[in-house]
Write a protein that holds these residues in place. Sequence first.
Motif, PDB file in Angstrom:
ATOM      1  N   GLY A 129       7.078 -11.308  16.391  1.00 20.56           N
ATOM      2  CA  GLY A 129       7.225 -10.612  17.666  1.00 20.56           C
ATOM      3  C   GLY A 129       6.490  -9.306  17.801  1.00 20.56           C
ATOM      4  O   GLY A 129       6.770  -8.524  18.695  1.00 20.56           O
ATOM      5  N   GLY A 130       5.533  -8.999  16.950  1.00 18.29           N
ATOM      6  CA  GLY A 130       4.826  -7.743  17.145  1.00 18.29           C
ATOM      7  C   GLY A 130       4.011  -7.314  15.953  1.00 18.29           C
ATOM      8  O   GLY A 130       3.774  -8.077  15.020  1.00 18.29           O
ATOM      9  N   ASP A 131       3.608  -6.077  16.011  1.00 18.33           N
ATOM     10  CA  ASP A 131       2.727  -5.533  14.985  1.00 18.33           C
ATOM     11  C   ASP A 131       3.474  -4.774  13.896  1.00 18.33           C
ATOM     12  O   ASP A 131       2.844  -4.266  12.978  1.00 18.33           O
ATOM     13  N   ALA A 132       4.781  -4.647  14.015  1.00 18.67           N
ATOM     14  CA  ALA A 132       5.533  -3.868  13.028  1.00 18.67           C
ATOM     15  C   ALA A 132       5.407  -4.509  11.652  1.00 18.67           C
ATOM     16  O   ALA A 132       5.611  -5.704  11.488  1.00 18.67           O
ATOM     17  N   ARG A 133       5.019  -3.698  10.688  1.00 19.82           N
ATOM     18  CA  ARG A 133       4.927  -4.174   9.310  1.00 19.82           C
ATOM     19  C   ARG A 133       6.143  -3.680   8.542  1.00 19.82           C
ATOM     20  O   ARG A 133       6.627  -2.581   8.795  1.00 19.82           O
ATOM     21  N   PRO A 134       6.578  -4.461   7.573  1.00 22.00           N
ATOM     22  CA  PRO A 134       7.691  -3.982   6.753  1.00 22.00           C
ATOM     23  C   PRO A 134       7.285  -2.728   5.972  1.00 22.00           C
ATOM     24  O   PRO A 134       6.123  -2.543   5.621  1.00 22.00           O
ATOM     25  N   THR A 135       8.275  -1.892   5.723  1.00 20.18           N
ATOM     26  CA  THR A 135       8.109  -0.714   4.887  1.00 20.18           C
ATOM     27  C   THR A 135       9.071  -0.858   3.718  1.00 20.18           C
ATOM     28  O   THR A 135      10.235  -1.183   3.916  1.00 20.18           O
ATOM     29  N   LEU A 136       8.557  -0.629   2.525  1.00 21.94           N
ATOM     30  CA  LEU A 136       9.387  -0.661   1.323  1.00 21.94           C
ATOM     31  C   LEU A 136       9.651   0.774   0.890  1.00 21.94           C
ATOM     32  O   LEU A 136       8.737   1.592   0.856  1.00 21.94           O
ATOM     33  N   ILE A 137      10.894   1.053   0.559  1.00 21.55           N
ATOM     34  CA  ILE A 137      11.270   2.327  -0.048  1.00 21.55           C
ATOM     35  C   ILE A 137      11.847   1.962  -1.416  1.00 21.55           C
ATOM     36  O   ILE A 137      12.845   1.242  -1.501  1.00 21.55           O
ATOM     37  N   VAL A 149       0.862  -1.183   0.000  1.00 24.37           N
ATOM     38  CA  VAL A 149       0.000   0.000   0.000  1.00 24.37           C
ATOM     39  C   VAL A 149       0.897   1.232   0.000  1.00 24.37           C
ATOM     40  O   VAL A 149       1.665   1.451   0.949  1.00 24.37           O
ATOM     41  N   ALA A 150       0.799   2.022  -1.064  1.00 21.17           N
ATOM     42  CA  ALA A 150       1.608   3.240  -1.169  1.00 21.17           C
ATOM     43  C   ALA A 150       1.152   4.246  -0.120  1.00 21.17           C
ATOM     44  O   ALA A 150      -0.028   4.569  -0.034  1.00 21.17           O
ATOM     45  N   GLU A 151       2.089   4.699   0.682  1.00 28.67           N
ATOM     46  CA  GLU A 151       1.817   5.740   1.678  1.00 28.67           C
ATOM     47  C   GLU A 151       2.227   7.108   1.131  1.00 28.67           C
ATOM     48  O   GLU A 151       1.576   8.100   1.398  1.00 28.67           O
ATOM     49  N   ASP A 152       3.340   7.139   0.397  1.00 31.30           N
ATOM     50  CA  ASP A 152       3.848   8.362  -0.217  1.00 31.30           C
ATOM     51  C   ASP A 152       4.360   8.037  -1.609  1.00 31.30           C
ATOM     52  O   ASP A 152       5.021   7.009  -1.806  1.00 31.30           O
ATOM     53  N   ILE A 153       4.061   8.915  -2.559  1.00 23.24           N
ATOM     54  CA  ILE A 153       4.620   8.824  -3.907  1.00 23.24           C
ATOM     55  C   ILE A 153       5.140  10.209  -4.245  1.00 23.24           C
ATOM     56  O   ILE A 153       4.372  11.173  -4.271  1.00 23.24           O
ATOM     57  N   LEU A 154       6.444  10.299  -4.462  1.00 26.31           N
ATOM     58  CA  LEU A 154       7.085  11.575  -4.771  1.00 26.31           C
ATOM     59  C   LEU A 154       7.696  11.494  -6.162  1.00 26.31           C
ATOM     60  O   LEU A 154       8.394  10.528  -6.476  1.00 26.31           O
ATOM     61  N   THR A 199      14.158  -2.514   2.226  1.00 27.36           N
ATOM     62  CA  THR A 199      13.054  -2.919   3.088  1.00 27.36           C
ATOM     63  C   THR A 199      13.446  -2.600   4.510  1.00 27.36           C
ATOM     64  O   THR A 199      14.538  -2.953   4.948  1.00 27.36           O
ATOM     65  N   GLU A 200      12.547  -1.920   5.211  1.00 28.18           N
ATOM     66  CA  GLU A 200      12.768  -1.603   6.625  1.00 28.18           C
ATOM     67  C   GLU A 200      11.833  -2.483   7.436  1.00 28.18           C
ATOM     68  O   GLU A 200      10.670  -2.651   7.090  1.00 28.18           O
ATOM     69  N   ILE A 223       8.656   5.799  -3.804  1.00 25.44           N
ATOM     70  CA  ILE A 223       7.452   5.281  -3.164  1.00 25.44           C
ATOM     71  C   ILE A 223       7.819   4.725  -1.790  1.00 25.44           C
ATOM     72  O   ILE A 223       8.760   3.940  -1.678  1.00 25.44           O
ATOM     73  N   ARG A 224       7.057   5.146  -0.786  1.00 24.55           N
ATOM     74  CA  ARG A 224       7.147   4.516   0.542  1.00 24.55           C
ATOM     75  C   ARG A 224       5.860   3.742   0.717  1.00 24.55           C
ATOM     76  O   ARG A 224       4.772   4.298   0.666  1.00 24.55           O
ATOM     77  N   SER A 225       5.990   2.432   0.871  1.00 24.48           N
ATOM     78  CA  SER A 225       4.819   1.562   0.966  1.00 24.48           C
ATOM     79  C   SER A 225       4.891   0.708   2.220  1.00 24.48           C
ATOM     80  O   SER A 225       5.975   0.289   2.626  1.00 24.48           O
ATOM     81  N   THR A 226       3.727   0.439   2.791  1.00 25.37           N
ATOM     82  CA  THR A 226       3.651  -0.549   3.862  1.00 25.37           C
ATOM     83  C   THR A 226       3.245  -1.884   3.247  1.00 25.37           C
ATOM     84  O   THR A 226       2.627  -1.934   2.177  1.00 25.37           O
TER      85      THR A 226
END
Length: 121
Positions: A88-96, A64-69, A113-114, A77-80
């Motif tokens: 171990g938790g709710d953290a979802r990967p973020t793609l840049i 899901v694109a969060e930011d498109i510059l 990938t973060e 693109i920053r996407s979740t």
Amino acid sequence: MTTREDARALVQRMQECFNTRQFDQAADLFTPAYFSHPLGTTGFEAGKDVWRQVTTQFPDMRVVAEDILVDGDRVAIRSTVEGIAAPGGDARPTLIEIFRIDDGRLAEMWGITEGPDPRLG
């Protein structure tokens, strides 16, 4: 020359192809000489293979694109990533991802990938 709106629509279409698993239709979005820096490959076939592998492992995965510059011939693109179990938790990967566009098609990509990397699950 690709307009800002065209560049934005191009990367959104790429994500739509991924999310709907229309991988073959995505091929037209990439130049024949498309180069993926993370994969070190030329052409979209290697990327399509990775898409198939990761969605086989995580069938509910969506981006899901969060930011498109857009800046000239570059689109960032920053996407979740949704639909994968985060260890171990709710953290979802973020793609840049940063794409270079040539003649209205994706020609080159850099990316990181973060967080948990779904390819390593």
